[in-house]
Scaffold this motif. Structure first.
Motif, mmCIF file in Angstrom:
data_model
loop_
_atom_site.group_PDB
_atom_site.id
_atom_site.type_symbol
_atom_site.label_atom_id
_atom_site.label_comp_id
_atom_site.label_asym_id
_atom_site.label_seq_id
_atom_site.Cartn_x
_atom_site.Cartn_y
_atom_site.Cartn_z
ATOM 1 N N PHE A 1 1.280 -1.372 0.280
ATOM 2 C CA PHE A 1 0.174 -0.122 0.148
ATOM 3 C C PHE A 1 0.654 1.143 0.102
ATOM 4 C CE2 PHE A 1 -2.415 3.301 2.560
ATOM 5 C CZ PHE A 1 -3.161 3.470 1.612
ATOM 6 N N SER B 1 1.138 3.628 -3.850
ATOM 7 C CA SER B 1 1.062 4.647 -2.942
ATOM 8 C C SER B 1 1.756 6.513 -3.921
ATOM 9 C CB SER B 1 0.395 5.442 -1.983
ATOM 10 O OG SER B 1 -1.254 4.202 -1.777
ATOM 11 N N THR C 1 -5.858 1.619 -2.806
ATOM 12 C CA THR C 1 -4.419 2.166 -2.848
ATOM 13 C C THR C 1 -5.114 3.082 -3.973
ATOM 14 O OG1 THR C 1 -3.937 0.205 -2.564
ATOM 15 C CG2 THR C 1 -2.698 1.399 -3.886
ATOM 16 N N THR D 1 1.741 7.040 5.025
ATOM 17 C CA THR D 1 0.729 6.570 4.449
ATOM 18 C C THR D 1 1.077 5.165 5.072
ATOM 19 O OG1 THR D 1 1.712 7.535 1.897
ATOM 20 C CG2 THR D 1 0.317 5.222 2.214
ATOM 21 N N THR E 1 -7.378 -6.482 2.999
ATOM 22 C CA THR E 1 -6.735 -4.758 3.404
ATOM 23 C C THR E 1 -6.177 -4.761 4.988
ATOM 24 O OG1 THR E 1 -8.995 -4.262 3.825
ATOM 25 C CG2 THR E 1 -7.908 -4.184 1.817
#
Length: 268
Positions: free
Chosen positions: A50, A54, A139, A203, A222
């Motif tokens: 992720f 990102s 994402t 993040t 997730t």
């Protein structure tokens, strides 16, 4: 700031505080239980994927849009319009972003309707509920919400590059790509490194967006370190283990912050 941090560190070495009326000192048992938790590797891997995807996407999109807004090929009116459009995601709160994309990605939402209309699928896709697409979806949402930070910062950097450098490069016969590679990127390097390091810290600690869209599911697809820690405390009521997890995340964040501060000091 230091008082709650010290309290959480103290909780992490006690026997399930808050729910236990008389907690006992247990040392590093909570840390061992967290490290041997079967969900932890999944949370670490999801957080890494992720974060890396990102940050890279934020940088690429931010740089592309910043260069587009900095070009002289567009009129002032067009540039102003695009500035407003591209910065819109930055104006929304996390709650609004989560609700907006949950509606768009709903099986009966606009995106699925468009895909069905184009013949790309014959039924609505469960973007946030399917193990195959949930991580990709969250994402993507995070990328959409975060690129304006890069765009605005890089645009300011582009506008601060002396024009003389490009004029001299043109005289020497440098192509557009050579000017970008030898002038634009080196001039933007300090900004890119600073923003990337900050973005990694932010993040990797993302919680609200994940919790409000998927809650770490389905079946931990997730699950992030933030949601993993939250569930330990407020779903499983293992406050000592949650505190231990929080302390480990704090250590990792402190290491990242140290390198960021060290880079800033060296840059100054």
């Amino acid at each position: 700031m230091f008082i709650p941090i010290a309290m959480v560190v103290g909780y992490s070495v006690m026997d399930n505080v808050i729910v236990n009326k008389h907690p006992q000192f247990i040392g590093f048992d909570s840390y061992i239980k967290v490290l041997t938790n079967s969900v932890l590797p999944t949370a670490v891997m999801n957080t890494a994927v992720f974060t890396v995807v990102s940050v890279i996407a934020h940088l690429v999109l931010g740089l592309l849009f910043a260069m587009m807004l900095n070009t002289k090929l567009l009129s002032n009116v067009t540039t102003g319009l695009f500035r407003v459009i591209y910065i819109l995601p930055w104006l929304f709160t996390v709650a609004i972003i989560a609700i907006l994309w949950k509606l768009l990605l709903n099986p009966n939402g606009v995106i699925n309707y468009a895909l069905i209309s184009l013949g790309l699928t014959d039924k609505g896709i469960e973007w946030l509920s399917s193990p195959a697409t949930a991580l990709i979806a969250v994402t993507f949402i995070n990328i959409w919400a975060g690129y304006p930070f890069y765009m605005v910062s890089l645009l300011a950097g582009l506008q601060g590059i002396p024009k003389d450098l490009y004029e001299a490069a043109k005289v020497d016969g440098a192509s557009g790509f050579q000017q970008f590679w030898s002038i634009t990127l080196p001039q933007l390097k300090p900004i890119i490194i600073s923003m990337s390091m900050l973005d990694v810290i932010w993040t990797s600690q993302q919680f609200a967006l994940i919790w409000m869209t998927t809650g770490g599911g389905p079946i931990n697809v997730t699950e992030m370190l933030s949601t993993f820690t939250y569930k330990l405390a407020f779903s499983n009521y293992q406050f000592s283990q949650a505190s231990a997890s929080a302390v480990m995340i704090l250590v990792l964040s402190t290491i990242l912050a140290f390198f960021y501060a060290r880079y800033q000091k060296a840059r100054d």
